[in-house]
Structure formats: C-alpha cells, structure tokens
Design a protein around this motif. Structure first.
Motif, PDB file in Angstrom:
ATOM      1  N   GLN A 230      10.860   4.720   0.544  1.00 33.87           N
ATOM      2  CA  GLN A 230       9.609   4.066   0.913  1.00 33.87           C
ATOM      3  C   GLN A 230       9.612   2.606   0.468  1.00 33.87           C
ATOM      4  OE1 GLN A 230       5.981   6.308   0.952  1.00 33.87           O
ATOM      5  NE2 GLN A 230       6.926   7.991  -0.182  1.00 33.87           N
ATOM      6  N   LYS A 235       1.415  -0.147   3.071  1.00 36.42           N
ATOM      7  CA  LYS A 235       0.714   0.594   2.010  1.00 36.42           C
ATOM      8  C   LYS A 235      -0.573  -0.126   1.599  1.00 36.42           C
ATOM      9  CE  LYS A 235       3.960   3.802   1.194  1.00 36.42           C
ATOM     10  NZ  LYS A 235       4.982   3.382   2.128  1.00 36.42           N
ATOM     11  N   CYS A 316      -6.016   4.359  -2.691  1.00 38.31           N
ATOM     12  CA  CYS A 316      -4.865   3.495  -2.454  1.00 38.31           C
ATOM     13  C   CYS A 316      -3.577   4.314  -2.500  1.00 38.31           C
ATOM     14  CB  CYS A 316      -4.799   2.369  -3.489  1.00 38.31           C
ATOM     15  SG  CYS A 316      -4.617   2.937  -5.189  1.00 38.31           S
ATOM     16  N   ASP A 317      -2.515   3.720  -1.973  1.00 37.43           N
ATOM     17  CA  ASP A 317      -1.182   4.318  -2.066  1.00 37.43           C
ATOM     18  C   ASP A 317      -0.482   3.888  -3.349  1.00 37.43           C
ATOM     19  OD1 ASP A 317      -1.208   5.515   0.635  1.00 37.43           O
ATOM     20  OD2 ASP A 317      -1.159   3.434   1.314  1.00 37.43           O
ATOM     21  N   ILE A 342       0.735   7.294  -4.630  1.00 36.93           N
ATOM     22  CA  ILE A 342       2.130   7.737  -4.715  1.00 36.93           C
ATOM     23  C   ILE A 342       2.913   6.988  -5.792  1.00 36.93           C
ATOM     24  CG2 ILE A 342       2.208   8.485  -2.312  1.00 36.93           C
ATOM     25  CD1 ILE A 342       3.805   5.899  -1.709  1.00 36.93           C
TER      26      ILE A 342
END
Length: 449
Positions: A230, A235, A316-317, A342
């Motif tokens: 990723q 994001k 949020c990511d 994440i």
C-alpha cells in the motif's frame, strides 16, 4: 504484547525510586525495558556490566534560573534545563522545548528517547534534551529575544560543537534559534556554527531542516505501508497538531497523493473533507501566528472548527499524532480502529499511551514509534553539523535525498531487528532493540563510563 522480564524489574524499580514523581520518564524507561527481555536472554553480559542501569541514568543534569524583563519592565523568572543523557556515540544532540509544562521529568523522558532515536540514524550523535517552563505564546518579539538571551547566557557554559548541540522543539523555531545563536556568539567571541542546529540559511542553516521531521515521518510510514503493498495515494489522513512537524507531515502526505482531512492545535481541530489547504495552515501558523480556528473562517467551503474534543474521532486510513506526548489514548485508539485506521505514525515524541499502542498492535494496525518515525529532524540536524564542519551548503534536493535514505535505513533496521528477535512487524520492539544495542556496544567499548 510485552512484559517486563523479571531480571529487568529491579532496574525499573530503582529508576522509579531515584526519579520520584517523574511519571512520563518512568513510562519511557518501562517502554524500552519491556522490549529488552529477548536481548538479555541472548546477551546476559549486558546485565553483568550494568549497561542498562547506566543507560537509564543521565550523564549530567543541569537546572538553572532564567531571569528576564518583560515589556512593562517587570522582572520574570523561569527555570531552564539541560539533560545531557548519553554521549557514547557522539556529542549530546537534542532540542530545546519552551512550554509551561516543561519540568525535569519531561526533559529526562525526551532525552532518554533521544538517545535511541539518534542511535537509529546511524550518525555519530549522542542524546540530550533541554528547555524551560517559559510560555512564548502571546509574548512580543522583544520579550522572546530577552528570554532567549538570558537562557543562552547560562546554557553557553555547557554546550559546544564537540560537547552538546541543541536544536529546536516545541516553542523553539528559527526565530528563537537565531536569538540564542546570536547570544552564544556574543558571549564566546567565536563563530561556532556547529553549536546549534535549526539555524537560518543566512548564517549556516541547512536546507530541508524545517521540513525534515515531518517529511521523515512520512517517508517512514510510506515505506511501512509498502510492506503491505500500500501507499499514501488515495488515503485519508489525520494529523494532530499544526506546528512545524504537523505542517510538513501534511505537506509530504499531500505530495504522495494522500488527503489530509483534519489537523489541530491545543484549542481544537479543523475538519476539511475536501483536503486541508496546507499553504493556508502555513500562513496562519508560521506568518500570522494565530489559532487553527482561523482556518475554518478563512477557508469556508465546508471547513469546520471543533473546539476541544478529540481529533481522533475523525475517520481516517492513516493517523499521524504530531503534537505532544500521550495525546492519543486507549479510548482514541479504539475509535480509530473502529473507523478503519490501517497505519499510525508518531511524529511527536511518545504521543500514544501504552494502552493505545497495545490496542493498535492487537488490531494488526501498522505502528511506527516516534523514536524511529520522527528521527528525520535530528538526522538532518546532524547533516547540518556536517555542512558546518566542512564549510559547505547543500541543495534542498541533496539534503532531502540523504534524509529519505536515512529514513529508509531506519525503517529497515527496525524491521530486520524485529525479525531477528522473533517479532516480525513489531516496529516498537525493533526500534528499541536496534537503538539500545548500538548504544550498549559503544559503551562497552569505552569502558565503565
């Protein structure tokens, strides 16, 4: 999760006894010691030589009075600190913090963290930290200058490019460094450019130093995300704070294709679903020196300000806590996990509480600890020292290229150390062990110091 090895318990007990009431310092020491059980099992000689006890005890602690005169003619008194924690790898290196919360325990916690952070850079710098309980907010330029001159009058006795090299931190930017450097030059009758870092470009500063901590943290998290295939591209990111670290974290995330949806200061936070306008934040904070609440007024277009509250309520990511210690609690961590975060990258020093760290790790969230992720600032300070020593000045691109390489090396050292000690993906354990081993081995080489 970690546990404190029974062989290390007496060390923590003694640290707490010797440093009564300094809870944030106790927290920092515990966090490192909890990672070292696997190390002492592999290297029991570290216990025999009392290396861990020595690393937990500062080499020198300096506390001094800072008298200065405000604009009304009234004499004010503050307290100054410099903790020179460990010089096994090089001269003490660490910032100066000006904030009313500053006390000797805060400075010791920051200095202790700095020892391992500096070791991770691979550069020849030891660890230290300084500051004062002076509050620069609302003070005039003249008042700040007079305070900085008085502070440096005492500090100058204890620093030098081969002894201790302070830099900026909360409340200390280019303006304050300039006033301190000017007073040092006046007192010593020497142009010792390498005695302070974070200087202006006009008198020996390094390009990319202002951006380095935020850029470095972003480089680290980008590389961490890459291990899972990723990146920041596309994001949603939330960055707490709106000071130097937060601003340039937002700047670099945006360049990587991420969208910043919230940032904050001590009064509250702003949310802008269209993406925070970083240039406007720079104008408000670096030029106008105003509160972040002005962002919503000036931007409009759906931007809103939330007074107080928790910025971590914003989904949020990627979360980048970049304000101050212990700002992201266990409750906040649960909210972030529930909202799908994440990755978390610490731009500030120890901004996540131990409970918060545990929650992220148990949830499988990628977690970059501050002593690794925010080492870009001090790394670039060391590059500034290198430029000063060689009477050279590098381009922005040259400096940023070095910064990116250093952050990649730090990430990889943490990841490889975690693998070596049976905890793949655990950047906390990897950072603590990698930094500790480098300092411990240097101390062993130098004898009982």
């Amino acid at each position: 999760m970690y546990y404190l090895d029974e062989k290390l318990e007496p060390i923590l007990v003694e640290v707490i006894r010797r440093n009564a009431g300094e809870e944030v310092f106790h927290q920092a020491v515990r966090e490192v010691l909890e990672s070292l059980g696997r190390v002492v099992a592999k290297h029991p000689d570290y216990l025999d030589e009392a290396l861990i006890e020595r690393i937990c005890e500062p080499e020198r602690q300096i506390i001094f009075r800072v008298p200065w005169v405000d604009d009304t003619g009234q004499v004010r008194i503050n307290r100054g600190f410099r903790v020179q924690f460990n010089s096994a790898l090089g001269p003490y290196k660490g910032g100066v913090r000006l904030h009313p919360s500053v006390n000797v325990g805060i400075i010791k916690f920051l200095g202790f963290e700095q020892v391992f952070k500096n070791a991770l850079t691979g550069l020849p710098i030891g660890g230290g930290k300084g500051g004062s309980d002076f509050n620069p907010r609302g003070r005039s330029n003249g008042e700040i200058m007079r305070f900085c001159q008085s502070f440096m009058t005492e500090l100058s006795r204890h620093i030098g490019e081969y002894i201790d090299v302070p830099a900026g931190d909360i409340g200390v930017g280019g303006r304050e460094i300039g006033y301190m450097f000017g007073q040092f030059k006046r007192l010593t009758n020497r142009y010792e450019a390498g005695v302070l870092t974070g200087k202006g470009l006009a008198y020996g500063g390094s390009r990319a130093r202002k951006e380095a901590t935020g850029y470095g943290a972003t480089y680290f998290v980008e590389r961490m995300l890459a291990t899972k295939g990723q990146s920041f591209d596309g994001k949603r990111a939330v960055v707490s704070g709106s000071g130097n670290v937060a601003i340039y974290t937002m700047d670099k995330i945006t360049s990587f294709g991420g969208r910043i949806v919230a940032c904050s200061d001590s009064g509250g936070y702003v949310v802008d679903e269209g993406g925070i306008d970083v240039a406007l934040v720079k104008e408000i904070k670096e030029v106008r020196r105003e509160r972040i609440s002005q962002y919503a007024r000036l931007k409009g277009n759906g931007a809103r300000y939330v007074e107080k509250g928790s910025i971590w309520d914003v989904p949020c990511d990627v979360a980048m806590p970049s304000a101050t210690q212990n700002e992201l609690t266990g409750k906040d961590a649960k909210t972030l996990v529930r909202n799908g975060v994440i990755a978390v990258g610490e731009g500030a020093n120890m901004p996540t509480t131990p409970e918060g760290v545990r929650i992220f790790q148990e949830a499988g969230v990628l977690f970059a600890p501050g002593k690794a992720a925010n080492a870009g600032g001090v790394a670039t300070s060391a590059l500034e020292m290198q430029q000063n020593a060689s009477r050279d000045s590098w381009s922005f691109e040259q400096t940023e290229t070095r910064l990116a390489a250093i952050m990649a090396n730090i990430h990889d050292a943490c990841a490889e150390t975690a693998d070596e000690y049976g905890a793949p993906g655990d950047y906390v354990l990897g950072a603590n062990i990698a930094g500790f081993v480098r300092v411990a081995e240097a101390m062993r080489s130098l004898g009982v110091i």
